[in-house]
Design an enzyme around this catalytic site. Structure first.
Site, mmCIF file in Angstrom:
data_model
loop_
_atom_site.group_PDB
_atom_site.id
_atom_site.type_symbol
_atom_site.label_atom_id
_atom_site.label_comp_id
_atom_site.label_asym_id
_atom_site.label_seq_id
_atom_site.Cartn_x
_atom_site.Cartn_y
_atom_site.Cartn_z
ATOM 1 C CD GLU A 1 -5.612 -9.690 6.555
ATOM 2 O OE1 GLU A 1 -4.457 -9.630 7.018
ATOM 3 O OE2 GLU A 1 -6.229 -8.700 6.143
ATOM 4 C CG HIS B 1 -1.998 -1.055 1.126
ATOM 5 N ND1 HIS B 1 -3.157 -0.883 0.399
ATOM 6 C CD2 HIS B 1 -2.060 -2.299 1.660
ATOM 7 C CE1 HIS B 1 -3.898 -1.972 0.506
ATOM 8 N NE2 HIS B 1 -3.257 -2.852 1.266
ATOM 9 C CG ASP C 1 -0.921 -5.487 4.135
ATOM 10 O OD1 ASP C 1 -1.420 -4.617 3.392
ATOM 11 O OD2 ASP C 1 -1.592 -6.150 4.923
ATOM 12 C CG HIS D 1 -7.516 -5.946 0.535
ATOM 13 N ND1 HIS D 1 -7.082 -5.306 -0.591
ATOM 14 C CD2 HIS D 1 -6.596 -5.682 1.498
ATOM 15 C CE1 HIS D 1 -5.940 -4.686 -0.326
ATOM 16 N NE2 HIS D 1 -5.622 -4.897 0.942
#
Length: 351
Positions: free
Chosen positions: A213, A28, A291, A210
């Site tokens: 998770e 990100h 990430d 996404h």
């Protein structure tokens, strides 16, 4: 673990993981910032940083409940606030590229939500132009192949996602390779974002939401079947549903697995619990990613190192993961072919 042809596990001789060529597909924009840069920019403009971003860094995090995710998001928003000028943006991108190169990366797809910067930088189009210009400069300076993934925010209205999808489509041949959906999986209704993903799909962009998770495998299914994911951001919870995992593998959907963040956010209690061996055994195409290094304190090569240690992976398996990262990427064919040859050379060399 020697499931991909290696035999040197347990000998004590290990090859240098920083020398292993990799593609980095889950990073990100704000979260790529160096901690030292955060401190420097905050001091420049008198931005007060919470202790978790200063002396208690990297912060102790958990997203097990809404309060935990809110704290994570608040730290992220504070970090975003130190980026005030175009030069700040260029610096962030250049340093992210330098750090990736140091970790053996040959290709980086960095993910950004332009709406988070629109007010300060003249709108989502102007900010995207700035980031793409910074990406070109950083790529030329470091030799790292780079591209952009534009991501919508689940906590905003699905109409905002459509606007971002149209923006991404406009840049589909100018450095944007994918369209994603990020933030807390437990927020919003995923199916409502499908129209945005159809816009991106028509433009030929890779769809990279996404999923799987913070929510379980059933949400990964929605991302694949309703949004049309070609890659899943995370997807680790698919290990809980073998039949669905097999289906995802059959469809050719790759998984962007980020071990350190999984543990930091409380998805798993420790690195040995990250189900990488289960995903590998099912034949999943996996790209390890960092990430948000700014919040999790761990960059790309460390993801390979932690999984090597946690699961006793041999170098052949690590090379297999590196190959998978390129196969799951939108890197140009010449970049892929050169990297795959160099991965073979890495494995062929003596430990």
């Amino acid at each position: 673990m020697t499931g991909h042809g290696g035999a040197e596990a347990g000998t004590g001789a290990r090859r240098d993981l920083r020398a292993l060529p990799k593609a980095h597909l889950h990073l990100h924009f704000t979260g790529s910032m160096r901690h030292a840069t955060l401190l420097e920019l905050a001091a420049r403009d008198g931005v007060h940083l919470p202790d978790a971003l200063v002396e208690d860094w990297p912060p102790t995090l958990s997203a097990a409940d809404e309060k935990g995710w809110f704290r994570f998001q608040r730290l992220y928003d504070v970090a975003r606030s130190v980026l005030r000028t175009p030069d700040d943006v260029r610096r962030l991108v250049r340093e992210a590229a330098e750090d990736d190169v140091a970790d053996g990366s040959r290709w980086l797809e960095i993910q950004v939500d332009p709406s988070g910067y629109a007010t300060l930088f003249g709108g989502i189009t102007a900010f995207t132009d700035l980031v793409l210009d910074a990406v070109r400069e950083a790529s030329q300076a470091t030799g790292l192949g780079m591209a952009l993934v534009i991501a919508a925010n689940r906590t905003r209205h699905p109409l905002d996602a459509r606007a971002l999808a149209r923006l991404a489509a406009q840049y589909a041949d100018r450095g944007v390779v994918g369209f994603g959906l990020s933030n807390d999986e437990r927020r919003g209704t995923t199916t409502e974002f499908a129209p945005a993903f159809r816009i991106a799909e028509r433009a030929g962009l890779l769809l990279v939401p996404h999923g799987g998770e913070l929510r379980g495998p059933e949400h990964a299914r929605v991302c694949v079947e309703t949004l049309g994911a070609g890659r899943l951001g995370h997807g680790v919870r698919l290990a809980e549903d073998p039949a669905l995992l097999d289906d995802v593998v059959r469809r050719g959907v790759a998984l962007e697995v980020c071990p350190t963040s999984n543990v930091s956010l409380g998805v798993y209690s420790d690195l040995t619990s990250v189900p990488l061996p289960t995903l590998l055994a099912a034949g999943a195409t996996i790209a390890l990613g960092a990430d948000d290094p700014l919040l999790f304190g761990s960059r790309l090569a460390a993801q390979y190192a932690t999984m090597r240690a946690a699961h006793d992976l041999d170098d052949a398996t690590l090379a297999h993961l590196a190959r998978s990262s390129f196969l799951a990427s939108r890197a140009p064919d010449d970049v892929k072919q050169r990297a795959l040859a160099d991965i073979d050379a890495w494995l062929a060399a003596a430990p």
